[in-house]
Design a protein around this motif. Sequence first.
Motif, PDB file in Angstrom:
ATOM      1  N   GLU A 199       9.890  -6.553   7.734  1.00  0.00           N
ATOM      2  CA  GLU A 199       8.326  -7.060   7.933  1.00  0.00           C
ATOM      3  C   GLU A 199       7.526  -6.116   7.403  1.00  0.00           C
ATOM      4  N   ARG A 200       7.832  -4.858   7.481  1.00  0.00           N
ATOM      5  CA  ARG A 200       6.863  -3.611   6.908  1.00  0.00           C
ATOM      6  C   ARG A 200       7.016  -3.721   5.224  1.00  0.00           C
ATOM      7  N   GLN A 201       8.032  -3.853   4.780  1.00  0.00           N
ATOM      8  CA  GLN A 201       7.955  -3.869   3.243  1.00  0.00           C
ATOM      9  C   GLN A 201       7.106  -5.248   2.888  1.00  0.00           C
ATOM     10  N   ARG A 202       7.076  -6.253   3.589  1.00  0.00           N
ATOM     11  CA  ARG A 202       6.137  -7.371   3.200  1.00  0.00           C
ATOM     12  C   ARG A 202       4.722  -6.699   3.279  1.00  0.00           C
ATOM     13  N   GLU A 203       4.589  -6.145   4.813  1.00  0.00           N
ATOM     14  CA  GLU A 203       3.199  -5.615   4.808  1.00  0.00           C
ATOM     15  C   GLU A 203       2.692  -4.742   3.826  1.00  0.00           C
ATOM     16  N   ASN A 204       3.580  -3.817   3.348  1.00  0.00           N
ATOM     17  CA  ASN A 204       3.131  -2.775   2.573  1.00  0.00           C
ATOM     18  C   ASN A 204       2.605  -3.528   1.109  1.00  0.00           C
ATOM     19  N   LEU A 205       3.155  -4.672   0.955  1.00  0.00           N
ATOM     20  CA  LEU A 205       2.681  -5.344  -0.380  1.00  0.00           C
ATOM     21  C   LEU A 205       1.563  -6.066  -0.299  1.00  0.00           C
ATOM     22  N   ASP A 206       1.119  -6.371   1.109  1.00  0.00           N
ATOM     23  CA  ASP A 206       0.083  -7.261   1.421  1.00  0.00           C
ATOM     24  C   ASP A 206      -1.189  -6.570   1.725  1.00  0.00           C
ATOM     25  N   VAL A 207      -1.609  -6.056   0.337  1.00  0.00           N
ATOM     26  CA  VAL A 207      -2.904  -5.251   0.709  1.00  0.00           C
ATOM     27  C   VAL A 207      -3.949  -5.386  -0.611  1.00  0.00           C
ATOM     28  N   PHE A 208      -3.818  -6.637  -1.112  1.00  0.00           N
ATOM     29  CA  PHE A 208      -4.444  -7.199  -2.248  1.00  0.00           C
ATOM     30  C   PHE A 208      -5.539  -8.240  -1.974  1.00  0.00           C
ATOM     31  N   ASN A 209      -5.629  -8.463  -0.569  1.00  0.00           N
ATOM     32  CA  ASN A 209      -6.551  -9.676  -0.229  1.00  0.00           C
ATOM     33  C   ASN A 209      -7.638  -9.374   0.905  1.00  0.00           C
ATOM     34  N   PHE A 210      -7.756  -8.046   0.821  1.00  0.00           N
ATOM     35  CA  PHE A 210      -8.926  -7.648   1.313  1.00  0.00           C
ATOM     36  C   PHE A 210      -9.515  -6.333   0.772  1.00  0.00           C
ATOM     37  N   THR A 211     -10.880  -5.673   1.244  1.00  0.00           N
ATOM     38  CA  THR A 211     -11.367  -4.831   0.809  1.00  0.00           C
ATOM     39  C   THR A 211     -12.166  -3.813   1.803  1.00  0.00           C
ATOM     40  N   LEU A 212     -11.721  -2.630   1.701  1.00  0.00           N
ATOM     41  CA  LEU A 212     -12.670  -1.506   2.345  1.00  0.00           C
ATOM     42  C   LEU A 212     -14.065  -1.228   2.039  1.00  0.00           C
ATOM     43  N   THR A 213     -14.807  -1.060   2.738  1.00  0.00           N
ATOM     44  CA  THR A 213     -16.285  -0.882   2.435  1.00  0.00           C
ATOM     45  C   THR A 213     -16.366   0.651   1.803  1.00  0.00           C
ATOM     46  N   GLN A 214     -17.520   1.193   1.187  1.00  0.00           N
ATOM     47  CA  GLN A 214     -17.482   2.425   1.023  1.00  0.00           C
ATOM     48  C   GLN A 214     -17.653   3.373   2.168  1.00  0.00           C
ATOM     49  N   PRO A 215     -18.317   3.148   3.212  1.00  0.00           N
ATOM     50  CA  PRO A 215     -18.240   3.878   4.388  1.00  0.00           C
ATOM     51  C   PRO A 215     -16.915   3.992   5.032  1.00  0.00           C
ATOM     52  N   GLN A 216     -16.064   2.891   5.149  1.00  0.00           N
ATOM     53  CA  GLN A 216     -14.665   3.166   5.549  1.00  0.00           C
ATOM     54  C   GLN A 216     -13.948   3.834   4.662  1.00  0.00           C
ATOM     55  N   LEU A 217     -13.972   3.857   3.377  1.00  0.00           N
ATOM     56  CA  LEU A 217     -13.348   4.822   2.358  1.00  0.00           C
ATOM     57  C   LEU A 217     -14.013   5.995   2.760  1.00  0.00           C
ATOM     58  N   ALA A 218     -14.907   6.223   3.008  1.00  0.00           N
ATOM     59  CA  ALA A 218     -15.582   7.687   3.047  1.00  0.00           C
ATOM     60  C   ALA A 218     -15.035   8.471   4.314  1.00  0.00           C
ATOM     61  N   ALA A 219     -14.919   7.481   5.382  1.00  0.00           N
ATOM     62  CA  ALA A 219     -14.398   7.694   6.828  1.00  0.00           C
ATOM     63  C   ALA A 219     -12.927   8.412   6.710  1.00  0.00           C
ATOM     64  N   ILE A 220     -11.979   7.640   5.713  1.00  0.00           N
ATOM     65  CA  ILE A 220     -10.576   8.108   5.589  1.00  0.00           C
ATOM     66  C   ILE A 220     -10.601   9.366   4.677  1.00  0.00           C
ATOM     67  N   ASP A 221     -11.376   9.282   3.704  1.00  0.00           N
ATOM     68  CA  ASP A 221     -11.616  10.497   2.786  1.00  0.00           C
ATOM     69  C   ASP A 221     -11.842  11.803   3.746  1.00  0.00           C
ATOM     70  N   ALA A 222     -12.486  11.677   4.911  1.00  0.00           N
ATOM     71  CA  ALA A 222     -12.819  12.741   5.804  1.00  0.00           C
ATOM     72  C   ALA A 222     -11.811  13.415   6.618  1.00  0.00           C
TER      73      ALA A 222
END
Length: 279
Positions: A240-263
């Motif tokens: 199941e985790r293999q499937r989840e790891n591939l399933d990352v192309f149907n959503f988008t993180l916002t710029q503030p969300q990306l920046a929070a992870i960058d931080a």
Amino acid sequence: MSTTTAAGTSTELVQGVQIPIIGLGTWPMMGEDASAAVSQAIANGYRHIDTAENYGNEEAVGEGIRRSGIDRGQLFLTTKFNTRWHSRTGVREAFAGSTRRLGTDYLDLFLIHWPNPAQERFVEACEGLQQLMDDGCIRAWGVSNFKPAHLQRVQAAGLRVPLNQIQVDPEHGQPTQLGWHAGQGILTAAYSPLGRNGTFLSHPAISGPATELGKTPAQIVLRWHVQHGRVAIPKSAHRERQRENLDVFNFTLTQPQLAAIDALETGAPPRLDSDTYFH
């Protein structure tokens, strides 16, 4: 020719060669565990498998590929060789050994695993890799764990490095290294993209978007890699985790969300120093 099953799931490595953005890492799996994980991953849709001479599992990975029944041309296969082969002729010997163990007659991507700068032969190894590519034995080449100073020496020899596989996760963001890659047109592949202990997965910068988007924290981190233009090589033997790891192309993180992870970057160096560590 490697292919992927959905638009946007691969990126250009060199002219005419697409590399799937999410690959399956296989360290430290061995024997039947590795064969079963690889076969299962291919059934789950993976088309990029990553291994190495030093993992000691190339034969098991090759068995998993054969067991899957996939046509070789539909798979992107990466492996890496050790510093004992750092010469033009040595690289060709390394290629012969890896392809024999994997049961294939070519590689999609062949990497120098560690530069071992004290040995003073990694530039020669890169020249050997370029010759393998010119001869049609490999579709692309690259390096792993090279610092900008190592990469500059390769470039000074007149070679363009297409890809560098390094440790990157939210706490080990390596912004200086990644900025240098971007300036030189070097594609970054992230190993251990979800970290080693996973503690940051519970941080609100990651758990918050996961709850909001109905995704797992690991999917949020992999999407963070994808949106920053990196290839990511998570290891998982769990179906199941293999499937989840591939399933990352149907959503988008916002710029503030990306920046929070960058931080979440701590400034910590990679776990191993490639000026002194090698195999």
